[in-house]
Write a protein that holds these residues in place. Structure first.
Motif, short mmCIF file in Angstrom:
data_model
loop_
_atom_site.label_atom_id
_atom_site.label_comp_id
_atom_site.label_asym_id
_atom_site.label_seq_id
_atom_site.Cartn_x
_atom_site.Cartn_y
_atom_site.Cartn_z
N VAL A 1 11.87 -0.09 11.52
CA VAL A 1 10.86 0.18 12.55
C VAL A 1 10.37 1.62 12.44
CG1 VAL A 1 10.51 0.45 15.05
CG2 VAL A 1 11.61 -1.61 14.16
N ARG A 2 11.30 2.56 12.32
CA ARG A 2 10.91 3.98 12.18
C ARG A 2 10.08 4.19 10.91
NH1 ARG A 2 16.09 4.65 14.09
NH2 ARG A 2 16.92 5.18 12.04
N PHE A 3 10.48 3.56 9.82
CA PHE A 3 9.75 3.68 8.56
C PHE A 3 8.32 3.17 8.71
CE2 PHE A 3 8.44 1.69 4.54
CZ PHE A 3 8.46 2.80 3.71
N GLU A 4 8.17 2.00 9.31
CA GLU A 4 6.83 1.42 9.48
C GLU A 4 5.98 2.25 10.43
OE1 GLU A 4 5.34 -0.89 7.77
OE2 GLU A 4 7.13 -1.23 6.57
N GLN A 5 6.59 2.81 11.47
CA GLN A 5 5.83 3.68 12.38
C GLN A 5 5.32 4.90 11.64
OE1 GLN A 5 8.81 4.23 15.42
NE2 GLN A 5 7.97 2.59 16.69
N GLY A 6 6.15 5.46 10.77
CA GLY A 6 5.72 6.60 9.97
C GLY A 6 4.58 6.26 9.04
N ARG A 7 4.65 5.09 8.42
CA ARG A 7 3.56 4.65 7.53
C ARG A 7 2.27 4.49 8.31
NH1 ARG A 7 5.09 -0.38 3.99
NH2 ARG A 7 2.87 -0.19 3.71
N ARG A 8 2.36 3.91 9.51
CA ARG A 8 1.17 3.71 10.33
C ARG A 8 0.54 5.05 10.70
NH1 ARG A 8 3.30 1.05 14.57
NH2 ARG A 8 3.36 -0.82 13.31
N LEU A 9 1.38 6.02 11.08
CA LEU A 9 0.86 7.35 11.41
C LEU A 9 0.20 7.99 10.19
CD1 LEU A 9 3.73 8.76 13.65
CD2 LEU A 9 1.41 8.14 14.37
N ASP A 10 0.81 7.85 9.03
CA ASP A 10 0.22 8.41 7.80
C ASP A 10 -1.15 7.80 7.52
OD1 ASP A 10 2.42 10.03 7.41
OD2 ASP A 10 3.35 8.72 5.91
N ARG A 11 -1.28 6.49 7.69
CA ARG A 11 -2.57 5.83 7.46
C ARG A 11 -3.62 6.33 8.43
NH1 ARG A 11 0.75 1.23 6.59
NH2 ARG A 11 0.32 0.51 8.70
N GLU A 12 -3.22 6.51 9.70
CA GLU A 12 -4.16 7.00 10.71
C GLU A 12 -4.61 8.42 10.38
OE1 GLU A 12 -2.23 6.52 14.48
OE2 GLU A 12 -2.25 4.33 14.32
N ARG A 13 -3.69 9.26 9.92
CA ARG A 13 -4.05 10.63 9.54
C ARG A 13 -5.01 10.66 8.36
NH1 ARG A 13 1.96 12.01 9.86
NH2 ARG A 13 2.21 12.50 12.05
N GLN A 14 -4.82 9.76 7.42
CA GLN A 14 -5.68 9.72 6.24
C GLN A 14 -7.11 9.29 6.59
OE1 GLN A 14 -3.67 7.17 3.49
NE2 GLN A 14 -2.16 8.70 2.93
N LYS A 15 -7.27 8.53 7.65
CA LYS A 15 -8.59 8.07 8.06
C LYS A 15 -9.41 9.20 8.69
CE LYS A 15 -7.32 3.28 8.96
NZ LYS A 15 -7.19 2.25 10.00
N ARG A 16 -8.74 10.22 9.17
CA ARG A 16 -9.44 11.33 9.86
C ARG A 16 -10.16 12.21 8.92
NH1 ARG A 16 -4.51 13.02 13.72
NH2 ARG A 16 -4.25 11.03 14.67
#
Length: 70
Positions: free
Chosen positions: A55-70
């Motif tokens: 769960v922590r790993f997937e949350q980190g991946r999601r945050l990384d994807r969101e940051r890349q979109k900015r």
């Protein structure tokens, strides 16, 4: 094709998922299993993440994807 972090051979697939794919989400630890694998390298089991680690790993991946979109 599916990725599995274990070496081995698929020995059974859950054909019920063809009719009811929602079982994967509704009953992942009971009726929603995807496949059974005969593991050829049991030492790889030590490298798997626990449910909470995943769960922590997937949350980190999601945050990384969101940051890349900015």
């Amino acid at each position: 094709s599916e990725y599995a972090p274990l070496s081995g051979q698929v020995v059974e697939v859950n054909s019920a998922l063809w009719e009811k794919p929602e079982l994967i989400n509704d009953s992942p630890y009971d009726m929603g299993w995807m496949m059974k694998i005969r593991i050829s390298k049991p030492s790889e089991l030590r490298e798997l993440l626990s449910a909470s680690e995943n769960v922590r790993f997937e949350q980190g991946r999601r945050l990384d994807r969101e940051r890349q979109k900015r």
